[in-house]
Design a protein around this motif. Structure first.
Motif, PDB file in Angstrom:
ATOM      1  N   PRO A 115       8.290   2.842  -6.974  1.00 52.88           N
ATOM      2  CA  PRO A 115       7.358   2.845  -5.853  1.00 52.88           C
ATOM      3  C   PRO A 115       5.929   3.014  -6.379  1.00 52.88           C
ATOM      4  CG  PRO A 115       8.520   4.939  -5.982  1.00 52.88           C
ATOM      5  CD  PRO A 115       9.118   4.054  -7.028  1.00 52.88           C
ATOM      6  N   VAL A 116       4.982   2.300  -5.780  1.00 49.40           N
ATOM      7  CA  VAL A 116       3.586   2.453  -6.172  1.00 49.40           C
ATOM      8  C   VAL A 116       3.081   3.801  -5.666  1.00 49.40           C
ATOM      9  CG1 VAL A 116       1.238   1.585  -5.848  1.00 49.40           C
ATOM     10  CG2 VAL A 116       3.120  -0.015  -6.230  1.00 49.40           C
ATOM     11  N   ALA A 117       2.603   4.638  -6.571  1.00 44.07           N
ATOM     12  CA  ALA A 117       2.103   5.961  -6.197  1.00 44.07           C
ATOM     13  C   ALA A 117       0.702   5.885  -5.602  1.00 44.07           C
ATOM     14  CB  ALA A 117       2.104   6.875  -7.414  1.00 44.07           C
ATOM     15  N   GLU A 118      -0.154   5.080  -6.216  1.00 41.73           N
ATOM     16  CA  GLU A 118      -1.516   4.876  -5.714  1.00 41.73           C
ATOM     17  C   GLU A 118      -1.959   3.474  -6.069  1.00 41.73           C
ATOM     18  OE1 GLU A 118      -6.113   6.557  -6.183  1.00 41.73           O
ATOM     19  OE2 GLU A 118      -4.449   7.696  -7.051  1.00 41.73           O
ATOM     20  N   HIS A 119      -2.338   2.717  -5.051  1.00 44.71           N
ATOM     21  CA  HIS A 119      -2.820   1.366  -5.306  1.00 44.71           C
ATOM     22  C   HIS A 119      -4.333   1.390  -5.483  1.00 44.71           C
ATOM     23  CE1 HIS A 119      -2.948  -3.109  -4.807  1.00 44.71           C
ATOM     24  NE2 HIS A 119      -1.843  -2.964  -5.521  1.00 44.71           N
ATOM     25  N   HIS A 120      -4.929   0.203  -5.651  1.00 39.95           N
ATOM     26  CA  HIS A 120      -6.369   0.102  -5.881  1.00 39.95           C
ATOM     27  C   HIS A 120      -7.179   0.739  -4.759  1.00 39.95           C
ATOM     28  CE1 HIS A 120      -4.621  -2.758  -8.549  1.00 39.95           C
ATOM     29  NE2 HIS A 120      -4.751  -3.823  -7.792  1.00 39.95           N
ATOM     30  N   ASP A 121      -6.592   0.819  -3.550  1.00 36.24           N
ATOM     31  CA  ASP A 121      -7.337   1.337  -2.404  1.00 36.24           C
ATOM     32  C   ASP A 121      -7.557   2.846  -2.458  1.00 36.24           C
ATOM     33  OD1 ASP A 121      -4.796   2.282  -1.832  1.00 36.24           O
ATOM     34  OD2 ASP A 121      -4.582   1.204   0.062  1.00 36.24           O
ATOM     35  N   GLY A 122      -6.846   3.545  -3.358  1.00 35.24           N
ATOM     36  CA  GLY A 122      -7.104   4.964  -3.540  1.00 35.24           C
ATOM     37  C   GLY A 122      -6.342   5.897  -2.632  1.00 35.24           C
ATOM     38  N   PHE A 123      -5.440   5.377  -1.792  1.00 41.57           N
ATOM     39  CA  PHE A 123      -4.642   6.236  -0.922  1.00 41.57           C
ATOM     40  C   PHE A 123      -3.374   6.634  -1.655  1.00 41.57           C
ATOM     41  CE2 PHE A 123      -1.684   7.200   2.573  1.00 41.57           C
ATOM     42  CZ  PHE A 123      -2.458   8.121   3.282  1.00 41.57           C
ATOM     43  N   GLN A 124      -3.226   7.937  -1.890  1.00 41.89           N
ATOM     44  CA  GLN A 124      -2.096   8.445  -2.661  1.00 41.89           C
ATOM     45  C   GLN A 124      -0.868   8.585  -1.760  1.00 41.89           C
ATOM     46  OE1 GLN A 124      -4.635  11.794  -3.670  1.00 41.89           O
ATOM     47  NE2 GLN A 124      -4.054  11.540  -5.822  1.00 41.89           N
ATOM     48  N   MET A 125       0.259   8.066  -2.237  1.00 35.74           N
ATOM     49  CA  MET A 125       1.510   8.131  -1.469  1.00 35.74           C
ATOM     50  C   MET A 125       2.305   9.367  -1.871  1.00 35.74           C
ATOM     51  SD  MET A 125       1.447   5.394   0.474  1.00 35.74           S
ATOM     52  CE  MET A 125       3.125   4.860   0.871  1.00 35.74           C
ATOM     53  N   CYS A 160      11.077   5.892 -11.274  1.00 36.01           N
ATOM     54  CA  CYS A 160       9.864   5.554 -12.021  1.00 36.01           C
ATOM     55  C   CYS A 160       8.728   5.414 -10.998  1.00 36.01           C
ATOM     56  CB  CYS A 160      10.041   4.240 -12.783  1.00 36.01           C
ATOM     57  SG  CYS A 160      11.575   4.119 -13.737  1.00 36.01           S
ATOM     58  N   THR A 161       7.510   5.277 -11.446  1.00 35.66           N
ATOM     59  CA  THR A 161       6.418   5.035 -10.503  1.00 35.66           C
ATOM     60  C   THR A 161       5.265   4.335 -11.205  1.00 35.66           C
ATOM     61  OG1 THR A 161       5.125   6.034  -8.704  1.00 35.66           O
ATOM     62  CG2 THR A 161       5.144   7.213 -10.813  1.00 35.66           C
ATOM     63  N   SER A 162       4.266   3.916 -10.406  1.00 36.32           N
ATOM     64  CA  SER A 162       3.136   3.178 -10.979  1.00 36.32           C
ATOM     65  C   SER A 162       1.821   3.692 -10.430  1.00 36.32           C
ATOM     66  CB  SER A 162       3.261   1.675 -10.687  1.00 36.32           C
ATOM     67  OG  SER A 162       2.983   1.400  -9.328  1.00 36.32           O
ATOM     68  N   SER A 163       0.773   3.570 -11.241  1.00 33.36           N
ATOM     69  CA  SER A 163      -0.590   3.907 -10.838  1.00 33.36           C
ATOM     70  C   SER A 163      -1.486   2.692 -11.011  1.00 33.36           C
ATOM     71  CB  SER A 163      -1.138   5.062 -11.677  1.00 33.36           C
ATOM     72  OG  SER A 163      -2.524   5.226 -11.425  1.00 33.36           O
ATOM     73  N   HIS A 164      -2.212   2.358  -9.944  1.00 39.86           N
ATOM     74  CA  HIS A 164      -3.161   1.238  -9.969  1.00 39.86           C
ATOM     75  C   HIS A 164      -4.572   1.773  -9.706  1.00 39.86           C
ATOM     76  CE1 HIS A 164       0.350  -1.684  -9.129  1.00 39.86           C
ATOM     77  NE2 HIS A 164       0.848  -0.470  -9.065  1.00 39.86           N
ATOM     78  N   ARG A 165      -4.783   3.015 -10.036  1.00 39.69           N
ATOM     79  CA  ARG A 165      -6.025   3.715  -9.721  1.00 39.69           C
ATOM     80  C   ARG A 165      -7.234   3.163 -10.474  1.00 39.69           C
ATOM     81  NH1 ARG A 165      -8.887   6.907  -6.140  1.00 39.69           N
ATOM     82  NH2 ARG A 165     -10.576   7.927  -7.262  1.00 39.69           N
ATOM     83  N   ALA A 166      -7.054   2.664 -11.674  1.00 36.60           N
ATOM     84  CA  ALA A 166      -8.194   2.281 -12.511  1.00 36.60           C
ATOM     85  C   ALA A 166      -9.143   1.335 -11.787  1.00 36.60           C
ATOM     86  CB  ALA A 166      -7.704   1.651 -13.808  1.00 36.60           C
ATOM     87  N   GLU A 167      -8.595   0.385 -11.039  1.00 37.61           N
ATOM     88  CA  GLU A 167      -9.407  -0.623 -10.370  1.00 37.61           C
ATOM     89  C   GLU A 167     -10.223  -0.061  -9.204  1.00 37.61           C
ATOM     90  OE1 GLU A 167      -5.526  -2.610 -11.722  1.00 37.61           O
ATOM     91  OE2 GLU A 167      -6.227  -0.666 -11.032  1.00 37.61           O
ATOM     92  N   HIS A 168      -9.926   1.176  -8.808  1.00 38.72           N
ATOM     93  CA  HIS A 168     -10.666   1.781  -7.690  1.00 38.72           C
ATOM     94  C   HIS A 168     -12.142   1.955  -8.038  1.00 38.72           C
ATOM     95  CE1 HIS A 168     -10.781   3.877  -3.845  1.00 38.72           C
ATOM     96  NE2 HIS A 168     -11.545   4.814  -4.416  1.00 38.72           N
ATOM     97  N   TRP A 169     -12.466   1.933  -9.297  1.00 38.94           N
ATOM     98  CA  TRP A 169     -13.870   2.019  -9.733  1.00 38.94           C
ATOM     99  C   TRP A 169     -14.751   1.030  -8.963  1.00 38.94           C
ATOM    100  CZ3 TRP A 169     -17.602   4.596 -11.964  1.00 38.94           C
ATOM    101  CH2 TRP A 169     -18.693   3.936 -12.546  1.00 38.94           C
ATOM    102  N   PHE A 170     -14.231  -0.144  -8.703  1.00 33.78           N
ATOM    103  CA  PHE A 170     -15.049  -1.181  -8.064  1.00 33.78           C
ATOM    104  C   PHE A 170     -14.437  -1.760  -6.784  1.00 33.78           C
ATOM    105  CE2 PHE A 170     -12.317  -3.172 -11.281  1.00 33.78           C
ATOM    106  CZ  PHE A 170     -11.654  -4.137 -10.534  1.00 33.78           C
TER     107      PHE A 170
END
Length: 488
Positions: A115-125, A160-170
């Motif tokens: 499951p995606v833990a946090e996508h680019h939008d920054g909302f943490q699940m 397992c899980t994933s983080s897509h937080r890095a892209e939240h910068w922009f």
């Protein structure tokens, strides 16, 4: 208790792993992962509420020439009055049943899920002390990630899980280009922060360079996620290959791998675009694969639909056959397939996704012995169809023929996956009798040949100079069939 940078640094340097590539290169892909072969990815979040186009709605709704912009204004009103953050109270997940999800994934034949833990939008699940913009404090007011981990613990599935937080910068930067709810100055702690101008994502040194404050926040969020949920594999999406993330990423890797040693399981990171030094994690390919078998283990991630990772009302679904082709192709080349599904905003899994997953599960019930725990053979396959190598190559898809065969091996058996069911007769040319015993061809002794699930289908077989020739009764499927070849 909130994790601190000092604690992260201490754990990252306590060993046996340290934050440098020489040390991290001691990483080994876990045996369970190499045996599992098939996992499920889950993209679910605020973007599932508008369910329009794809999971990048949060970015694209602030770009004037994107369809999302016009759709948003027409459906919800101007962005200054109804912004992306206003989807949070609409994301109620009233039909979310983690046990039902996990049971479906297990029935589909998956051995792990992400499951995606946090996508680019920054909302943490998940529950977080670093931001109030999470699914426990807002929206559904449930620990989505924690509930899924608890459900997995009742089964044999690996969590397992994933983080897509890095892209939240922009990711919300375009919202500052006109009068929107992103326009006011964004401070740390704000949902949209930092909303910087979007860089050239192909430039590994692109400006504006992520700030120390953002990188520290990324480090804290990632290590909080690791400590609270103890995933067996952590997946990072793109953009962590940017030069700014190199040192924080090495710190995260050492922290996580050392935690895995403490907790008694081998922790792993799946990464793209050479973000990590080769050999320090699991190589990941998005919507693509390799043309040939590789001497290293890898994973391909793709979605059940061609045009989105999240649920939308306009999904272009793949066929079950196409997905099974991908699974076979990847496994024959020393990899795993991670297949994404996108639940609806209410937490229900769409009926079409469910049907596809169940059909894959039915196929694996019959043919899984050639998938799970298998290894590569001396060659990945034979036949006229060539695979385009690299990421985002699904548009180059071509159909397979009954002459296209892929191989795996396990124990005493060689498994030949015939991609398109043959009619009456087939020849496996890689098993031809060669008069030259020094030629790099197969020279073993075949004991028996059957079709999995249709044991009476092979009416006769013989080895000739042309190959292993099979005479077949009519096959009762339009999906790939698996020929099990027992060796002396």
């Amino acid at each position: 208790m909130t994790i601190t940078l000092a604690e992260i640094t201490q754990v990252a340097h306590q060993g046996p792993y340290f934050p440098d590539w020489n040390s991290l290169n001691a990483f080994q892909v876990p045996d369970w992962f190499k045996e599992a072969k098939f996992g499920i990815f889950i993209h679910w979040g605020l973007y599932s509420v508008p369910a329009f186009n794809n999971e990048w709605y949060s970015r694209n709704m602030y770009i004037k020439d994107h369809p999302e912009f016009a759709h948003h204004v027409a459906t919800y009103g101007p962005q200054k009055d109804f912004g992306y953050k206003d989807f949070i109270p609409l994301f109620t997940a009233e039909n979310f049943d983690p046990d039902e999800w996990v049971a479906l994934f297990e029935r589909a034949g998956a051995r792990y899920f992400f499951p995606v833990a946090e996508h680019h939008d920054g909302f943490q699940m998940y529950a977080s002390e670093l931001s109030k913009f999470n699914s426990v404090a807002m929206g559904p007011k449930r620990d989505i990630l924690g509930e899924l981990k608890q459900a997995a613990a009742k089964t044999a599935l690996h969590f397992c899980t994933s983080s897509h937080r890095a892209e939240h910068w922009f990711f919300f930067g375009h919202g500052k280009e006109f009068d929107s709810d992103v326009t006011p100055q964004q401070e740390k702690g704000d949902f949209y922060w930092p909303a910087m101008p979007e860089p050239d994502n192909q430039d590994l040194y692109s400006q504006p360079y992520p700030s120390r404050e953002f990188l520290e926040d990324w480090l804290l969020r990632t290590c909080e996620l690791i400590d609270r949920y103890r995933p067996e594999v952590l997946y990072f999406d793109w953009w962590i290959q940017h030069q700014a993330f190199k040192e924080p990423l090495k710190t995260v890797a050492a922290f996580y791998y050392n935690r895995g040693v403490e907790w008694g399981f081998p922790a792993s990171i799946a990464y793209k675009h050479d973000a990590m030094m080769f050999g320090s994690g699991i190589v990941e390919i998005e919507r693509g694969k390799f043309a040939d078998a590789k001497p290293f283990y890898w994973q391909s991630d793709t979605a059940i639909a061609r045009n989105s990772w999240c649920y939308t009302e306009t999904l272009d679904y793949k066929s079950v056959k196409e997905i099974i082709w991908d699974l076979i192709e990847v496994v024959a080349k020393n990899g795993n397939l991670l297949l994404n599904v996108g639940p609806k905003a209410d937490g229900s899994i769409p009926e079409r996704d469910r049907d596809i997953l169940l059909t894959i599960g039915d196929w694996l019930q019959i043919n899984g012995e050639g998938i799970y725990g298998s290894k590569v053979w001396r060659k990945a396959g034979e036949g006229p169809t060539e695979v385009a190598e690299g990421q985002f190559q699904e548009h180059n898809k071509s159909g397979y023929t009954s002459a296209d065969i892929r191989f795996t091996v396990k124990g005493e058996a060689l498994y030949a996956f015939i991609m398109e069911p043959p009619v009456r007769r087939t020849v496996i040319t890689s098993l031809a009798i060669s008069p030259d015993q020094n030629a790099p061809e197969f020279h073993g002794i075949i004991k028996n040949v059957t079709i999995l699930g249709q044991e009476q289908a092979v009416t006769a077989w013989r080895q000739t100079a042309a190959g292993l020739e099979l005479a077949l009764a009519p096959l009762d499927t339009d999906l790939p069939v698996v020929c099990k070849i027992i060796m002396e």
